[in-house]
Each structure stands twice: as structure tokens, then as C-alpha cells.
Design an enzyme around this catalytic site. Sequence first.
Site, PDB file in Angstrom:
ATOM      1  N   GLU A 150      -1.314  -1.396  -6.065  1.00 36.77           N
ATOM      2  CA  GLU A 150      -2.524  -0.801  -6.612  1.00 36.77           C
ATOM      3  C   GLU A 150      -2.159   0.054  -7.813  1.00 36.77           C
ATOM      4  OE1 GLU A 150      -6.323   0.627  -4.001  1.00 36.77           O
ATOM      5  OE2 GLU A 150      -4.329   0.920  -3.203  1.00 36.77           O
ATOM      6  N   CYS A 198     -12.173 -10.790   7.550  1.00 39.96           N
ATOM      7  CA  CYS A 198     -13.384 -11.535   7.208  1.00 39.96           C
ATOM      8  C   CYS A 198     -13.958 -11.173   5.841  1.00 39.96           C
ATOM      9  CB  CYS A 198     -14.458 -11.321   8.287  1.00 39.96           C
ATOM     10  SG  CYS A 198     -15.173  -9.667   8.261  1.00 39.96           S
ATOM     11  N   ASP A 205       0.860  -1.177   0.000  1.00 44.40           N
ATOM     12  CA  ASP A 205       0.000   0.000   0.000  1.00 44.40           C
ATOM     13  C   ASP A 205       0.896   1.225   0.000  1.00 44.40           C
ATOM     14  OD1 ASP A 205      -2.628   1.353   0.319  1.00 44.40           O
ATOM     15  OD2 ASP A 205      -1.741   2.011   2.203  1.00 44.40           O
ATOM     16  N   ASP A 251      -3.402   1.157   6.717  1.00 44.33           N
ATOM     17  CA  ASP A 251      -2.509   0.857   5.598  1.00 44.33           C
ATOM     18  C   ASP A 251      -2.161  -0.626   5.521  1.00 44.33           C
ATOM     19  OD1 ASP A 251      -2.563   3.559   5.124  1.00 44.33           O
ATOM     20  OD2 ASP A 251      -0.687   3.946   6.210  1.00 44.33           O
TER      21      ASP A 251
END
Length: 417
Positions: free
Chosen positions: A275, A330, A191, A356
Site C-alpha cells: 500500500e 467475497c 500489509d 491484517d
Amino acid sequence: MHLRYSYRIYPTVGQRASLARTFGCARVVYNDALAARKEARKGGFPYPKSTDLQKLVITGAKKTAERAWLASVGVDPLIQSLRDLDTAYRNFFDSVSGKRQGRPVGLPRFKSRKDSRQSLRFTRNGFRVRPNGKLYLAKIGDVRVKWSRALPADPSSVTIVLDPSGRYHASFVVDVEPEVLPEVDAEVGIDLGLTTYAVLSDGSVIDNPRFLRKAEKKLKAAQRELSRKAKGSKNRAKARRKVARAHAKVADTRMDWLHKQTTKIIRETQAVYLEDLNVRGLARGRLAKPVHDAGWSTFRRLLEEKAARYGRTVGIVSRAFPSSQLCSACGHRDGPKPLAVREWACNECGVRHDRDLNAARNILAAGQADRLNAPGGPARPGVAIPRQARPVERGTHLSDPPRTDVRAAGAGGIPVR
Ligand SMILES: [Zn+2]
């Protein structure tokens, strides 16, 4: 694969004059050819072929009174200059037809003697590395080179660059075999940010070095000095070079740092996921400076190039992926959170997250999923095949993984041939 190796060179006063003349001639040839193509287009004539253009603006032009001086420089850089124009046109056409991805490429433009960066390219016949380590350039002479590291193989071409701070570099293109590193188990998601430079899904953190901000005082002082000098004066030119040198220093430091970080990541992990940031979008407005200073695009490019070279994988996760909204424990989507929220607890499972780190873990999971579903299956090798030779390694960069062949030959720059 093609790699670039760049070294600082120190031409003598006479050689600098010859280089300046050659820069000028290459520019004139480029501009003449561009003008001829534009005219042909205007007149409705077919697009002139490169060979015809070469006859017109080099061989033929040398015989005319106003271009006779073209004969005083080597012909190789002039031909290369025409090739550059061909490439510029090809990029434009490919961009228009959609064959070329990325931001649109415009029509080639005329070059000016005032362009801040001047360059020349020599191919096999036009240059040679002497046994004594000097770089022979046709019609220029033997130029002193600072061999900060060895060339791994015979270079196929060399580009001589004069940068705005008045430094000369020789950038060699070398064809090398990829050297696949032994496989490791680790895979990470990364990130990227401005507060911390990067948070890795394994919990490690890379601090933001903020090179530009650290140098800002010096840069501003140099800029102020420049603005006080009279226009067109020698002192102003000197002050301008000083500003350029200060900027070049920041860029060099940043590049060294980026090389170090990306090399470490590529060595330690088998696959890296990032990303797809909209850097161009982010680099507008208030965040322009810090985003530019972070050099995210270079970070990504270096990772991709090194992955291709060392047999690793870089995966890019879509910009639309909500990496900071999902719970990495989850999978519950908890909705957007303002940037100020650094920590949060999942509404579903109650796990507390560092913003982050959670994002990095989500990027890892998304990247791995993408890869499994990719055409050709999970065994897909490194993504990025560098589109063309680009400055993968600068000559001054000594902290890259040592090459065994170079070591055997003795480090510290072994010139080829
Ligand atoms: Zn949860």
C-alpha cells in the site's frame, strides 16, 4: 544500473587533517558559487554558467590572497562540489516546474562547518583502489579500508563521508548489470503495521523489531549525560559523539534487518504489492517515533531497488484503496472498522478474517488487477528504476544473496585494480 557500495575507512591522523581541510575547501567553493548565483539573481543578471562559476570560485579564487589555500587540496572534490550545487539547483527548478515528483525542494542553502555530515566526492582521476587494498585519494594519500564485501566492478566515483559519530565511510558508485533471478510463481500482498511489522498474503508474519524502543534507555542515558556537560567544552563534544554513535548503531541494526527482510521477499516472490502509505503524514504526532522506527519508506525503497536489480516486480496500491474494509473472500465492502478490531466476520458471506491478513490479500488482488490493466500489459517489468544511485547495499551487509563472481574470486573483499 548504478549501485552504491559503502565501506568503513580508517584515515590516519594526518589524513584526517587533510580531509578536514578538503571538506572546508569544498564547502567554501560551494558557498562562494551559491553566493555568486544569488547575487546575479539579485542584480538581474543571467544565471551564471557552471564553467564560468568554476573559473570564478576555483581557478580565479586560487590566485587571490584570501582564497590561495584552495590550491592546497585536490581540485577534483572542488569541482564535484560545484556539480552538487548544480544538482541542487536543478532539483529546485524541476520541483517548481512540476517535473520532479514528491515533496517540494527548496533553494540550495549555504553549508556550514557545523553541519553534522561532511562529504566529498572524487571521480575517476581523483581516486584509485590499490592492489594492496588501500584507497588512494588525490592529495590525501592511501587510506585503509575495511572491505566487508567485494566491489563487483570498477567504481566510477567515491564519496567520502564523515558522520556525526566521527566515523568515515567510502561510498563507491558501481555500474552493474541487473542479474535476473529465475522466475518463481509466488506473488504476495503486504500489509504493513506497527503491532506486527508486516503480514503477507500467504499468511507469514514479520514481527516488529522495534530497534529504537529497545535502545531507548541507552539513548536517554547518553542524552542526559550530554545535557549535563558545559556548553562549548571538550567533554560536551565527546558526549555528543557518544549520542550520535548510539543513534548510528540503531540505524545500522535497522538497516541490516531491512536488507535481510527485503532480500528474502524479493528472492521468494515474483511480484510484491504494497500500500502507498502516507508515511510523512503518519510520522507526525503520537506515532512519530514508532513510524520512524519502522522505516517503511526504506523497506519500500529497498524492495523497489532489489526488484529492479533481480528482475522482480513491485506494485504500489493506491492509498485510497479500502484494504481493511473489503472481504477478501467475497469482495463485500463491510465498512470501516476501528483499529482495535483485529478479527471480524463478513456480513455477506460469514467468513472470519484476521484484519491484517485480509488486508494483505486485498492488496495482492488490487495490485494484480492494477498490473493487468497497466499500459503495456501484464508483462511490465519491475516498476522501480532507482532514480539515482542510492545506498542500496552497505558494505557491512554480508547477508545479501552471494554473488557467484565474488565467490569464485574468494569472498571477503577483493579490491579492484
Ligand atoms: Zn465476504
